[in-house]
Design an enzyme around this catalytic site. Structure first.
Site, PDB file in Angstrom:
ATOM      1  N   ASP A  28      36.596  20.344  26.784  1.00 15.30           N
ATOM      2  CA  ASP A  28      37.510  21.420  26.392  1.00 15.30           C
ATOM      3  C   ASP A  28      36.954  22.305  25.291  1.00 15.30           C
ATOM      4  O   ASP A  28      37.552  23.344  24.994  1.00 15.30           O
ATOM      5  CB  ASP A  28      38.844  20.832  25.906  1.00 15.30           C
ATOM      6  N   ASP A  56      35.402  13.925  28.008  1.00 18.30           N
ATOM      7  CA  ASP A  56      35.734  13.963  26.591  1.00 18.30           C
ATOM      8  C   ASP A  56      37.131  13.338  26.478  1.00 18.30           C
ATOM      9  O   ASP A  56      37.796  13.097  27.491  1.00 18.30           O
ATOM     10  CB  ASP A  56      35.723  15.422  26.124  1.00 18.30           C
ATOM     11  N   SER A 115      33.656  12.580  20.149  1.00 18.64           N
ATOM     12  CA  SER A 115      33.135  12.798  18.797  1.00 18.64           C
ATOM     13  C   SER A 115      33.930  12.025  17.755  1.00 18.64           C
ATOM     14  O   SER A 115      33.604  12.062  16.568  1.00 18.64           O
ATOM     15  CB  SER A 115      33.180  14.299  18.466  1.00 18.64           C
ATOM     16  N   ASP A 146      39.784  13.871  23.252  1.00 18.37           N
ATOM     17  CA  ASP A 146      40.717  14.801  22.611  1.00 18.37           C
ATOM     18  C   ASP A 146      40.654  16.162  23.296  1.00 18.37           C
ATOM     19  O   ASP A 146      39.579  16.760  23.414  1.00 18.37           O
ATOM     20  CB  ASP A 146      40.384  14.961  21.125  1.00 18.37           C
TER      21      ASP A 146
END
Length: 242
Positions: A188, A39, A132, A41
């Protein structure tokens, strides 16, 4: 597709271990895999202050509860979060407004601990990212954090369903010519953890934005990438939690 076994966490006694649900971090876990799928962020980049500033401003403008928005927005596409709070006829405008707020704010965006070291240890063909966020925003944040842009990157506009759907991780693994089950996902947020698990990958959760209990669905947990040692040799990636 290379014939490499699915990554298996091995504890000090050689038995399989899983992520704890009792508030403790994982220890003495080593995985072998074909690639690592990150991922962005909260995993590679610390953008939490920007994300929260943008969503709070947006929530005020659209007269919704900012705390409720922040409770569900992490790790999800903007359009999916907006759909929880805005009537269908106003959603396109609301998504565009949040995107404008985030794109105009890169203040304080930095690399999270360990991100530079981990990425430098991997050849470009052995890591990728699934985010995302929109591509323009994510590449801008990576640049602000002085991190490399992955050669293989799946963004919000590249999938029909965002996390917790496994679509992004299945797509990015295939783009690397691996099965998701041969990869390690680093996340996360609960939505991303669910996406990685549903794709069939092992998931390492970093507690940069959530508590250990909140990410207990992962196979292993660490505070951030500074607690993770990555190596590459003989066509295999090694991931160890120290």
């Amino acid at each position: 597709m290379p014939d490499v076994p699915s990554p298996t966490p091995v504890g000090p006694s050689g038995t399989e271990t899983v992520g704890p649900a009792d508030g403790n971090y994982s220890a003495d876990v080593t995985w072998n895999a074909c690639a690592i799928l990150f991922d962005i962020d909260g995993t590679l980049v610390d953008s939490t202050p920007v994300v929260e500033r943008s969503w709070r401003t947006w929530a005020h403008e659209y007269e919704v509860d900012a705390e409720e928005v922040l409770r569900v927005c992490h790790g999800r596409r903007t359009e999916d979060t907006v759909a929880d709070f805005v009537a269908p006829r106003h959603r396109a405008e609301a998504v565009a407004r949040l995107q404008a707020l985030e794109s105009a704010d890169l203040a304080g965006v930095t690399a999270l601990p360990g991100a530079h070291v981990v990425l430098e240890a991997l050849p470009p063909c052995r890591w990728a990212a699934v985010t995302s966020g929109e591509r323009a925003l994510m590449t801008a944040r990576l640049a602000a954090a002085q991190l490399p842009i992955p050669e293989t990157l799946i963004c919000a506009e590249d999938v029909s369903a965002g996390k917790p759907s496994p679509e992004g991780y299945l797509k990015v693994a295939a783009a690397l010519s691996f099965a998701a089950a041969q990869c390690v996902v680093v996340e996360d947020a609960p939505a991303g953890i669910s996406a990685g698990k549903r794709a069939g990958a092992r998931v390492l959760a970093l507690t940069t934005t959530h508590t250990v209990r909140q990410v207990a669905g992962a196979d292993a947990t660490a505070p951030d990438l500074s607690a993770v040692v990555v190596g590459y040799a003989d066509g295999s990636v090694t991931v160890s939690i120290r």
